[in-house]
Design an enzyme around this catalytic site. Structure first.
Site, PDB file in Angstrom:
ATOM      1  N   GLY A   1       0.792  -1.228   0.000  1.00  0.00           N
ATOM      2  CA  GLY A   1       0.000   0.000   0.000  1.00  0.00           C
ATOM      3  C   GLY A   1       0.818   1.268   0.000  1.00  0.00           C
ATOM      4  CB  SER A   2      -0.084   4.589   1.134  1.00  0.00           C
ATOM      5  OG  SER A   2      -1.112   4.663   0.179  1.00  0.00           O
ATOM      6  CB  THR A   3       4.534   1.570   3.413  1.00  0.00           C
ATOM      7  OG1 THR A   3       4.537   0.459   2.516  1.00  0.00           O
ATOM      8  CG2 THR A   3       3.620   1.311   4.583  1.00  0.00           C
TER       9      THR A   3
ATOM     10  CE1 TYR B   1      -2.174   9.373   0.577  1.00  0.00           C
ATOM     11  CE2 TYR B   1      -3.419   7.960  -0.910  1.00  0.00           C
ATOM     12  CZ  TYR B   1      -2.435   8.125   0.046  1.00  0.00           C
ATOM     13  OH  TYR B   1      -1.713   7.046   0.477  1.00  0.00           O
TER      14      TYR B   1
END
Length: 163
Positions: free
Chosen positions: A54-56, A141
């Site tokens: 994901g967004s890591t 985002y």
């Protein structure tokens, strides 16, 4: 307080259904797992449970850009087009990409493969997406901003982002 207790109490206090934490110190690795991987089925998180990355990757990519800035290889306030002239990003800067103020829309969820050309292939895919606002004029985002940052990293380091 043990790391296991800290992970469990923190997850509970934040309402996190399930979590894993790995701490590496020297050659030692400690892994702590708590909660549920699938709440509907009651499946617990284990040390081997896989989670989507994901967004890591956004934080990781921003850290890479900032390392290049610290090394004097990237000016985060210069236009991205200085580094990626074949792409048309106008006045968008690396700072705006990382701060999600670039104006780039999120972009499509498309698998452009793995390896040396996948990041560049995605950036080519988004070349015509419309802006949602002028650079710096708002917040949105956006995965596209992070992928453009990833291409910037690739171009400057000469390495594939995956590496």
């Amino acid at each position: 307080m043990s790391i296991e207790t800290m992970v469990k109490e923190t997850a509970e206090s934040l309402g996190v259904v399930g979590a894993q934490v790995a701490v590496v110190s020297g050659g030692d690795v400690r892994v702590c797992s708590t909660g549920l991987a699938n709440a509907a089925l009651g499946i617990p998180v284990t040390d081997d449970t896989l989670f989507q990355i994901g967004s890591t990757t956004k934080v990781y990519t921003a850290a890479l850009v900032m390392q290049l800035a610290d090394a004097g290889q990237v000016d985060i306030d210069a236009p991205v087009s200085n580094y990626l002239p074949e792409h048309h990003f106008g006045a968008i800067t690396p700072r705006q990409l990382m701060a999600m103020t670039s104006g780039l829309d999120n972009g499509p969820y498309a698998d452009t493969g793995r390896g040396d050309d996948c990041v560049a292939a995605y950036v080519r895919l988004i070349r015509d997406i419309p802006a949602i606002h002028q650079p710096g004029a708002g917040f949105g985002y956006t995965n596209a901003s992070t992928i453009v940052s990833g291409l910037l990293v690739e171009r400057i380091t000469g390495q594939c982002w995956d590496d």
